[in-house]
Motif scaffolding. Structure first.
Motif: not given
Length: 71
Positions: A6-9, A20-24, A66-70
């Motif tokens: 997931r990208f970190i907005a 907007d280039s980090l993903r986790v 927080g971390i968005f978890k779809p």
């Protein structure tokens, strides 16, 4: 099974400062943060993530909202 990355907005890379280039993602119970623009990679265990988010009390420190978890 393929790992969801997931990208970190709104996050900026600490190395190249690109927005907007980090993903986790999580790999073997280790949180991995990676920049898609440069070679920056950071790995944290869940305990280190928990301790870091609660130990930052200065107003200029970064805090995890927080971390968005779809689903």
């Amino acid at each position: 099974m393929k790992t969801k990355k997931r990208f970190i907005a709104g996050a900026n890379c600490p190395n190249c400062k690109q927005s907007d280039s980090l993903r986790v993602w999580e790999e073997n119970q280790i949180e991995v943060v990676e920049c898609v623009e440069c070679d920056y990679v950071e790995q944290k265990t869940p305990q280190a993530v928990e301790a870091r988010s609660h130990s930052s009390s200065s107003p200029n420190s970064e805090q995890l909202i927080g971390i968005f978890k779809p689903e």
